[in-house]
Structures are given as C-alpha cells and as structure tokens.
Design a protein around this motif. Structure first.
Motif: not given
Ligand SMILES: [Zn+2]
Length: 113
Positions: A72-76, A87-99
């Motif tokens: 789950w990408c927070m910014p997206c 790895e970063a979000c493939p859409r926005c490049g953010s690392y604020q990801l929750q698997v």
C-alpha cells in the motif's frame, strides 16, 4: 536453512488433513508462496521430500504457486506491485510502502487418495 523447519510445518498440516479425511495417501499439494517470502523453492522441495519419506505424503507432487508481492503506497493512496523489499513505489518512487501481500506461505489445497 529454515526451509527444513518450513517443510516440517507443512508436513504436519498435510498429515493432519490426511488423517481427518481418512486418506491413505496424499498425491498432490498446492502451496502458495509469496514472492517476497524468503523461501528458497528448490531447498523447500528437497526438504519436503526428505521429511515426507515413508509417510502418507511420500512422493506427493508439490505444486508451488507464486503469490506476487504488493504494498500500500501512502502518497498514491493505492495498492501497488512490489517486486522486492526495499524497492520504491513503481508509480511515484516513494518508499512509504506498507507490504500487504507476498510474504505468506500457505497450503491452498491437498489432493488425497
Ligand atoms: Zn506511490
């Protein structure tokens, strides 16, 4: 090598299911493994062959189903694909990801005779 412990855990579940179904033999096992799970497929097969030998699941066909990783990408604000940890979000490049998917390993189905 933690695959041996995983194989033993799997065998326990398979043997319990076989007993519950009064099955003489387990012919196939469908196993879901997340692509983010730290599981070496070949090692798991090898270990399962070793621990199941002589038992009800001896010679059972092991079908491994890959479950793709997702986060789950927070910014997206949406669910995105995740190929590997870090790895970063493939859409926005953010690392604020929750698997949210891809780290699990579970038995989906067992075929008995
Ligand atoms: Zn994103």
């Amino acid at each position: 090598m933690h695959e041996m412990a995983l194989a033993e855990g799997m065998l326990q579940i398979v043997e319990d299911a076989a007993r519950d179904n009064a099955a003489a033999r387990v012919s196939a096992i469908w196993l879901e493994i997340g692509t983010l799970a730290q599981v070496e497929r070949a090692a798991l097969r090898f270990c399962f062959d070793a621990v199941s030998r002589g038992g009800v699941a001896d010679g059972a066909r092991l079908e491994i189903i890959d479950v793709s990783g997702a986060a789950w990408c927070m910014p997206c604000g949406e669910r995105v694909a995740l190929v590997a940890f870090g790895e970063a979000c493939p859409r926005c490049g953010s690392y604020q990801l929750q698997v949210v998917s891809g780290t699990e390993m579970r038995i989906r189905e067992i075929a008995v005779e």
